[in-house]
Scaffold this active site. Structure first.
Site, PDB file in Angstrom:
ATOM      1  N   ASN A  34      -5.021 -11.800  -9.407  1.00  0.00           N
ATOM      2  CA  ASN A  34      -6.471 -11.870  -9.175  1.00  0.00           C
ATOM      3  C   ASN A  34      -7.229 -11.066 -10.226  1.00  0.00           C
ATOM      4  OD1 ASN A  34      -5.935  -9.276  -8.432  1.00  0.00           O
ATOM      5  ND2 ASN A  34      -6.933  -9.361  -6.430  1.00  0.00           N
ATOM      6  N   THR A  37      -6.575  -5.446 -11.510  1.00  0.00           N
ATOM      7  CA  THR A  37      -6.127  -4.427 -12.484  1.00  0.00           C
ATOM      8  C   THR A  37      -5.295  -5.067 -13.590  1.00  0.00           C
ATOM      9  OG1 THR A  37      -4.202  -3.879 -11.120  1.00  0.00           O
ATOM     10  CG2 THR A  37      -6.160  -2.501 -10.846  1.00  0.00           C
ATOM     11  N   LYS A  93      -3.939  -3.721   1.260  1.00  0.00           N
ATOM     12  CA  LYS A  93      -3.843  -5.138   1.609  1.00  0.00           C
ATOM     13  C   LYS A  93      -2.757  -5.858   0.808  1.00  0.00           C
ATOM     14  CE  LYS A  93      -7.482  -7.725   2.363  1.00  0.00           C
ATOM     15  NZ  LYS A  93      -8.816  -8.325   2.071  1.00  0.00           N
ATOM     16  N   GLY A 104       6.526 -15.123   3.762  1.00  0.00           N
ATOM     17  CA  GLY A 104       6.375 -16.406   4.463  1.00  0.00           C
ATOM     18  C   GLY A 104       6.675 -17.565   3.520  1.00  0.00           C
ATOM     19  N   TYR A 147      -1.051   3.709  -1.196  1.00  0.00           N
ATOM     20  CA  TYR A 147       0.007   3.030  -1.977  1.00  0.00           C
ATOM     21  C   TYR A 147       1.359   3.267  -1.320  1.00  0.00           C
ATOM     22  CZ  TYR A 147       2.671   1.696  -6.197  1.00  0.00           C
ATOM     23  OH  TYR A 147       3.525   1.094  -7.098  1.00  0.00           O
ATOM     24  N   TYR A 161      12.250  -9.619   7.528  1.00  0.00           N
ATOM     25  CA  TYR A 161      12.394 -11.053   7.183  1.00  0.00           C
ATOM     26  C   TYR A 161      13.840 -11.356   6.808  1.00  0.00           C
ATOM     27  CZ  TYR A 161       7.753 -13.065   7.510  1.00  0.00           C
ATOM     28  OH  TYR A 161       6.570 -13.596   7.981  1.00  0.00           O
ATOM     29  N   THR A 177       7.435   4.068 -15.073  1.00  0.00           N
ATOM     30  CA  THR A 177       7.796   3.164 -16.172  1.00  0.00           C
ATOM     31  C   THR A 177       6.628   3.130 -17.152  1.00  0.00           C
ATOM     32  OG1 THR A 177       9.131   1.875 -14.639  1.00  0.00           O
ATOM     33  CG2 THR A 177       8.508   0.784 -16.678  1.00  0.00           C
TER      34      THR A 177
END
Ligand code: UDP
Length: 329
Positions: A34, A37, A93, A104, A147, A161, A177
């Site tokens: 999106n 960042t 989020k 999913g 975070y 899952y 990193t």
């Protein structure tokens, strides 16, 4: 048929190197970002090439990918402490809701999913070096909690899952990193120090500088991620630390950067001490015996080599930025 891989956060620092790696190995690469960042410039060179698709999309919204998928690499997230302060809710989020969406999708497509987790799950660690069996010491309500807790939730959801739905999963706990394609104004220690040294500004060391970190060069990390994704060893679903165990103090890092970027004044005079941010971990060093045993993986790039590459990249960015500033004046 080409194997198909979905990379979330593909325009980011680590994500973009993964796009390059998988594209060069003849995978069909679909990348989502999106651009909160991430930077489109990191993957611009792949645009128009066969087998590469970029979708500007927020991974916390429903994801529809037509056709089959073999692998999903979930790397979307703000990843610098300055971003957590500015984007706390987006950080939570993407780690929580975004991970739910990609799991999913993995279940629906019968794809194998690799989660980019973090050494931050160890918080301010009371065990040193950190093994995967350590549960951590995290402040859930501090500035970094958004975070740390999102990634801890992401790990829990990934294991759920795997256990409940039988999804094939991998969890990489990534330690500090660095390398080309980090943002010039990223805010983390290595880009900050290089950027400051190139501008002739003082190097800002937070606290006494005695806190330690262990820095891994990007190409070593990408190799570790690939080995982890493709490994089928028993127990491989449990988290694996990926990082360079060469530990140093932040003050040492500042001195090494100064040595490599000459400037005015003596080394100590080029350092400025600033307050330590809240909840800044005092030590951090990965125990990588699990990665060594399961993946036969070891980082091979020294700090000297890695810094040289990174300084080269930042010098170019710096020149470009100065030219465009001069033009707009
Ligand atoms: N740090 C520093 N000066 C800076 C940026 C960071 O002294 O300009 C310190 C920071 O306080 C931390 C270490 O360098 O102790 C590594 O910070 P970074 O943000 O790179 O990553 P972290 O490991 O804290 O997530």
């Amino acid at each position: 048929m080409k194997k198909r891989v979905l990379i979330t956060g593909g325009a980011g620092f680590i994500g973009s190197w993964l796009c390059d790696r998988f594209h060069s190995e003849n995978f069909e690469v679909i990348t989502l970002d999106n651009l909160l960042t991430g930077n489109i410039k990191n993957i611009e060179h792949l645009f128009g090439r066969e087998g590469f698709v970029f979708l500007e999309h927020d991974v916390t919204d429903y994801i529809h990918v037509p056709g089959p998928l073999d692998f999903i690499l979930h790397f979307a997230s703000p990843a610098s402490p300055i971003d957590y302060l500015e984007l706390p809710i987006q950080t939570l989020k993407v780690g929580a809701l975004g991970t739910h969406k990609v799991l999913g999708l993995a279940k629906a497509k019968k794809a194998r999913l690799l989660l980019a987790s973090t050494s931050e799950v160890y918080g301010d660690p009371l065990e040193h070096p950190q093994k995967e069996s350590y549960w951590g010491n995290v402040n859930p309500i501090g500035p970094r909690g958004v975070y740390d807790e999102a990634k801890r939730f992401a790990e829990a959801l990934t294991m759920a899952y795997h256990r409940y739905h039988g999804v094939e999963t991998r969890i990489a706990r990534i330690f500090n990193t660095y390398g080309p394609r980090m943002r010039l104004h990223d805010g983390r220690a290595i880009p900050n120090f290089i950027n400051q040294a190139l501008r002739g500004e003082k190097i800002t060391v937070f606290g006494s500088g005695n806190q330690t970190r262990s820095f891994c060069y990007i190409s070593d990390l990408v190799e570790g991620i690939c080995r982890l994704l493709f490994s089928e060893k028993p127990g491989i679903e449990e988290p694996v630390n990926l990082g360079n165990p060469e530990e140093m103090t932040v003050l040492d890092l500042a001195r090494r950067t100064i040595q490599m970027i000459p400037g005015k004044g003596d080394a100590e005079g080029r350092i400025e001490f600033k307050p330590l941010p809240e909840d800044d971990p005092r030590v951090r060093k990965p125990d990588i015996s699990r990665a060594q045993k399961l993946l036969s993986w070891n980082p091979g790039i020294s700090l000297e080599q890695g810094l040289r590459q990174t300084i080269g990249y930042f010098s170019e960015q710096f020149t470009r930025e100065s030219k465009s500033n001069a033009k707009s004046q």
